[in-house]
Scaffold this motif. Structure first.
Motif, PDB file in Angstrom:
ATOM      1  N   VAL A 127      -7.640   2.029   9.240  1.00  0.00           N
ATOM      2  CA  VAL A 127      -6.590   2.102  10.274  1.00  0.00           C
ATOM      3  C   VAL A 127      -5.883   3.450  10.235  1.00  0.00           C
ATOM      4  O   VAL A 127      -5.706   4.108  11.278  1.00  0.00           O
ATOM      5  N   ILE A 128      -5.488   3.889   9.049  1.00  0.00           N
ATOM      6  CA  ILE A 128      -4.786   5.163   8.932  1.00  0.00           C
ATOM      7  C   ILE A 128      -5.717   6.321   9.260  1.00  0.00           C
ATOM      8  O   ILE A 128      -5.321   7.296   9.913  1.00  0.00           O
ATOM      9  N   GLY A 129      -6.980   6.237   8.817  1.00  0.00           N
ATOM     10  CA  GLY A 129      -7.944   7.299   9.098  1.00  0.00           C
ATOM     11  C   GLY A 129      -8.170   7.500  10.583  1.00  0.00           C
ATOM     12  O   GLY A 129      -8.175   8.634  11.081  1.00  0.00           O
ATOM     13  N   ILE A 130      -8.366   6.404  11.298  1.00  0.00           N
ATOM     14  CA  ILE A 130      -8.576   6.498  12.745  1.00  0.00           C
ATOM     15  C   ILE A 130      -7.329   7.048  13.439  1.00  0.00           C
ATOM     16  O   ILE A 130      -7.423   7.910  14.332  1.00  0.00           O
ATOM     17  N   SER A 141      -6.668  13.996   3.702  1.00  0.00           N
ATOM     18  CA  SER A 141      -5.226  14.208   3.538  1.00  0.00           C
ATOM     19  C   SER A 141      -4.395  13.263   4.393  1.00  0.00           C
ATOM     20  O   SER A 141      -3.356  12.755   3.940  1.00  0.00           O
ATOM     21  N   GLY A 142      -4.818  13.035   5.631  1.00  0.00           N
ATOM     22  CA  GLY A 142      -4.067  12.138   6.501  1.00  0.00           C
ATOM     23  C   GLY A 142      -4.000  10.738   5.928  1.00  0.00           C
ATOM     24  O   GLY A 142      -2.953  10.079   5.965  1.00  0.00           O
ATOM     25  N   VAL A 143      -5.126  10.267   5.365  1.00  0.00           N
ATOM     26  CA  VAL A 143      -5.146   8.943   4.749  1.00  0.00           C
ATOM     27  C   VAL A 143      -4.271   8.921   3.502  1.00  0.00           C
ATOM     28  O   VAL A 143      -3.534   7.957   3.261  1.00  0.00           O
ATOM     29  N   VAL A 144      -4.339   9.984   2.706  1.00  0.00           N
ATOM     30  CA  VAL A 144      -3.513  10.065   1.496  1.00  0.00           C
ATOM     31  C   VAL A 144      -2.033   9.964   1.859  1.00  0.00           C
ATOM     32  O   VAL A 144      -1.272   9.217   1.216  1.00  0.00           O
ATOM     33  N   TYR A 145      -1.615  10.695   2.875  1.00  0.00           N
ATOM     34  CA  TYR A 145      -0.215  10.605   3.296  1.00  0.00           C
ATOM     35  C   TYR A 145       0.117   9.210   3.807  1.00  0.00           C
ATOM     36  O   TYR A 145       1.229   8.708   3.624  1.00  0.00           O
ATOM     37  N   GLY A 146      -0.856   8.577   4.452  1.00  0.00           N
ATOM     38  CA  GLY A 146      -0.639   7.214   4.925  1.00  0.00           C
ATOM     39  C   GLY A 146      -0.468   6.228   3.780  1.00  0.00           C
ATOM     40  O   GLY A 146       0.397   5.346   3.823  1.00  0.00           O
ATOM     41  N   LEU A 147      -1.285   6.368   2.731  1.00  0.00           N
ATOM     42  CA  LEU A 147      -1.149   5.496   1.563  1.00  0.00           C
ATOM     43  C   LEU A 147       0.193   5.715   0.870  1.00  0.00           C
ATOM     44  O   LEU A 147       0.822   4.762   0.394  1.00  0.00           O
ATOM     45  N   LEU A 148       0.618   6.982   0.822  1.00  0.00           N
ATOM     46  CA  LEU A 148       1.934   7.280   0.251  1.00  0.00           C
ATOM     47  C   LEU A 148       3.032   6.611   1.066  1.00  0.00           C
ATOM     48  O   LEU A 148       3.948   5.989   0.512  1.00  0.00           O
ATOM     49  N   GLY A 149       2.952   6.732   2.382  1.00  0.00           N
ATOM     50  CA  GLY A 149       3.952   6.116   3.250  1.00  0.00           C
ATOM     51  C   GLY A 149       3.976   4.606   3.106  1.00  0.00           C
ATOM     52  O   GLY A 149       5.048   3.981   3.103  1.00  0.00           O
ATOM     53  N   PHE A 150       2.799   4.017   2.980  1.00  0.00           N
ATOM     54  CA  PHE A 150       2.726   2.560   2.812  1.00  0.00           C
ATOM     55  C   PHE A 150       3.423   2.142   1.521  1.00  0.00           C
ATOM     56  O   PHE A 150       4.253   1.219   1.520  1.00  0.00           O
ATOM     57  N   CYS A 151       3.087   2.796   0.407  1.00  0.00           N
ATOM     58  CA  CYS A 151       3.718   2.468  -0.875  1.00  0.00           C
ATOM     59  C   CYS A 151       5.231   2.659  -0.819  1.00  0.00           C
ATOM     60  O   CYS A 151       6.006   1.843  -1.347  1.00  0.00           O
ATOM     61  N   TRP A 152       5.640   3.721  -0.194  1.00  0.00           N
ATOM     62  CA  TRP A 152       7.060   4.085  -0.101  1.00  0.00           C
ATOM     63  C   TRP A 152       7.868   2.990   0.596  1.00  0.00           C
ATOM     64  O   TRP A 152       8.852   2.470   0.061  1.00  0.00           O
ATOM     65  N   ILE A 153       7.461   2.611   1.801  1.00  0.00           N
ATOM     66  CA  ILE A 153       8.242   1.660   2.592  1.00  0.00           C
ATOM     67  C   ILE A 153       8.021   0.225   2.119  1.00  0.00           C
ATOM     68  O   ILE A 153       8.957  -0.583   2.098  1.00  0.00           O
ATOM     69  N   TYR A 154       6.811  -0.105   1.722  1.00  0.00           N
ATOM     70  CA  TYR A 154       6.546  -1.448   1.199  1.00  0.00           C
ATOM     71  C   TYR A 154       7.428  -1.730  -0.015  1.00  0.00           C
ATOM     72  O   TYR A 154       7.981  -2.823  -0.175  1.00  0.00           O
ATOM     73  N   SER A 155       7.562  -0.728  -0.878  1.00  0.00           N
ATOM     74  CA  SER A 155       8.373  -0.889  -2.082  1.00  0.00           C
ATOM     75  C   SER A 155       9.857  -0.991  -1.762  1.00  0.00           C
ATOM     76  O   SER A 155      10.631  -1.519  -2.563  1.00  0.00           O
ATOM     77  N   SER A 200       2.084   6.381  10.247  1.00  0.00           N
ATOM     78  CA  SER A 200       1.370   5.113  10.380  1.00  0.00           C
ATOM     79  C   SER A 200       1.429   4.318   9.085  1.00  0.00           C
ATOM     80  O   SER A 200       1.571   3.086   9.100  1.00  0.00           O
ATOM     81  N   GLY A 201       1.340   5.003   7.936  1.00  0.00           N
ATOM     82  CA  GLY A 201       1.452   4.311   6.656  1.00  0.00           C
ATOM     83  C   GLY A 201       2.827   3.693   6.462  1.00  0.00           C
ATOM     84  O   GLY A 201       2.959   2.563   5.974  1.00  0.00           O
ATOM     85  N   CYS A 202       3.871   4.434   6.863  1.00  0.00           N
ATOM     86  CA  CYS A 202       5.234   3.908   6.770  1.00  0.00           C
ATOM     87  C   CYS A 202       5.404   2.678   7.660  1.00  0.00           C
ATOM     88  O   CYS A 202       6.023   1.680   7.250  1.00  0.00           O
ATOM     89  N   GLY A 219       3.535  -0.206   6.082  1.00  0.00           N
ATOM     90  CA  GLY A 219       4.280  -0.665   4.915  1.00  0.00           C
ATOM     91  C   GLY A 219       5.511  -1.454   5.303  1.00  0.00           C
ATOM     92  O   GLY A 219       5.857  -2.456   4.661  1.00  0.00           O
ATOM     93  N   GLY A 220       6.186  -1.004   6.369  1.00  0.00           N
ATOM     94  CA  GLY A 220       7.372  -1.707   6.835  1.00  0.00           C
ATOM     95  C   GLY A 220       7.048  -3.081   7.392  1.00  0.00           C
ATOM     96  O   GLY A 220       7.710  -4.073   7.073  1.00  0.00           O
ATOM     97  N   ILE A 221       6.004  -3.141   8.208  1.00  0.00           N
ATOM     98  CA  ILE A 221       5.617  -4.429   8.807  1.00  0.00           C
ATOM     99  C   ILE A 221       5.184  -5.420   7.737  1.00  0.00           C
ATOM    100  O   ILE A 221       5.641  -6.565   7.691  1.00  0.00           O
ATOM    101  N   TYR A 222       4.305  -4.964   6.857  1.00  0.00           N
ATOM    102  CA  TYR A 222       3.764  -5.860   5.844  1.00  0.00           C
ATOM    103  C   TYR A 222       4.822  -6.220   4.798  1.00  0.00           C
ATOM    104  O   TYR A 222       4.943  -7.378   4.391  1.00  0.00           O
ATOM    105  N   GLY A 223       5.602  -5.232   4.370  1.00  0.00           N
ATOM    106  CA  GLY A 223       6.633  -5.490   3.379  1.00  0.00           C
ATOM    107  C   GLY A 223       7.704  -6.434   3.907  1.00  0.00           C
ATOM    108  O   GLY A 223       8.131  -7.364   3.208  1.00  0.00           O
TER     109      GLY A 223
END
Length: 294
Positions: A187-190, A210-224, A273-275, A278-282
């Motif tokens: 999802v983040i890659g696309i 890199s875009g996916v890496v930033y997305g994973l970071l954003g997901f961890c950040w907001i989910y947490s 997108s990662g944020c 992360g927000g929706i799922y968290g």
């Protein structure tokens, strides 16, 4: 190794589950008894706040475990083999990306780049002539929405991205599972690729994780933010460094000093997108817990 006195709690509490959870989170520690209290000792001072947050969640009955099972410390799961067992999807993604980088000679082989780039192209007098995206989609080449993430144009670019994929992807796979990580990557890659294409439509040759890496970071950040005890929290220094690096990329100075063109749109879209994910799922997970407790 000298250890740091992190916190104290009542001696009557059974901290077995909490201790196991800390080990699974990779936090080296020991627990002792002193003057009617239990004392937690940590090997890493930077983990103190994380351990305190986890203890508070444990005391509220909110300490998240995977699959309903108690976390355990597997002393035999160290090293490369252990990483493969614990994080097969993360390792597979790293191996696939490294393989593509080698086979494509870091983008120097036009045959590989031609098949994996977002827009197909033909070489005319040594320069790429990009074909309309609709032509590729009419031919059923839908993989192009994702495959640019596997293209890397330098060894430094590859190593930087794979290290962050190992850190962030490995943590997400450990706590949320390999299929969940794979879904995030897709999802983040696309999203990041499509955004970068729209911002470079005249010359849509780009690539990198890199875009996916930033997305994973954003997901961890907001989910947490919603579930601090979920095991995905990243140190503030890590988040600060990555966001700071993103801002430096926007200045254009890296291109001047020889780092090449930077896919700033992909990085930004990945982070956003990662944020959002992360927000929706968290938020949904936290609401679910609140309903179960009520």
């Amino acid at each position: 190794m000298p250890m740091i006195r992190a916190l104290c709690t009542d001696a009557g509490k059974d901290l077995t589950e909490y201790s196991r959870w800390l080990w699974r989170a990779g936090i080296a520690h020991r627990i002792s008894e002193e003057a009617g209290q239990q004392v937690l000792w940590l090997a890493d001072e930077s983990a103190v706040d994380f351990a305190k947050t986890a203890l508070e969640a444990f005391e509220r009955g909110e300490l998240e475990t995977e699959g309903g099972q108690q976390p355990t410390l597997d002393i035999d799961s160290s090293g490369v083999f252990g990483m493969l067992i614990k994080h097969p999807v993360t390792i597979a993604l790293i191996a696939l990306t490294a393989g593509v980088a080698i086979l494509s000679r870091f983008g120097a082989d036009p045959a590989w780049v031609h098949w994996l780039s977002f827009s197909d192209f033909e070489l005319v007098a040594g320069y790429p002539y990009f074909l309309p995206l609709s032509q590729s989609l009419d031919a059923g080449q839908w993989w192009r929405f994702l495959t640019p993430v596997f293209l890397h144009f330098s060894g430094l670019h590859l190593v930087f991205n794979m290290l962050w994929l190992l850190i962030l992807g490995g943590r997400i796979e450990q706590y949320r599972g390999g299929l969940f990580l794979l879904l995030l990557v897709v999802v983040i890659g696309i999203t990041s690729n499509l955004t970068q294409y729209l911002f470079s439509i005249d010359h849509p040759l780009f690539g990198g994780f890199s875009g996916v890496v930033y997305g994973l970071l954003g997901f961890c950040w907001i989910y947490s933010y919603y579930l601090p005890s979920a095991g995905l929290a990243q140190p503030r220094a890590v988040i600060g460094f990555m966001v700071g690096w993103l801002l430096v990329c926007f200045t254009g100075i890296l291109e001047v000093v020889g780092f090449g063109a930077i896919a700033n749109a992909a990085h930004t879209a990945g982070l956003v997108s990662g944020c959002v994910l992360g927000g929706i799922y968290g938020y949904s997970r936290r609401q679910q817990r609140m309903r179960e407790e009520s």
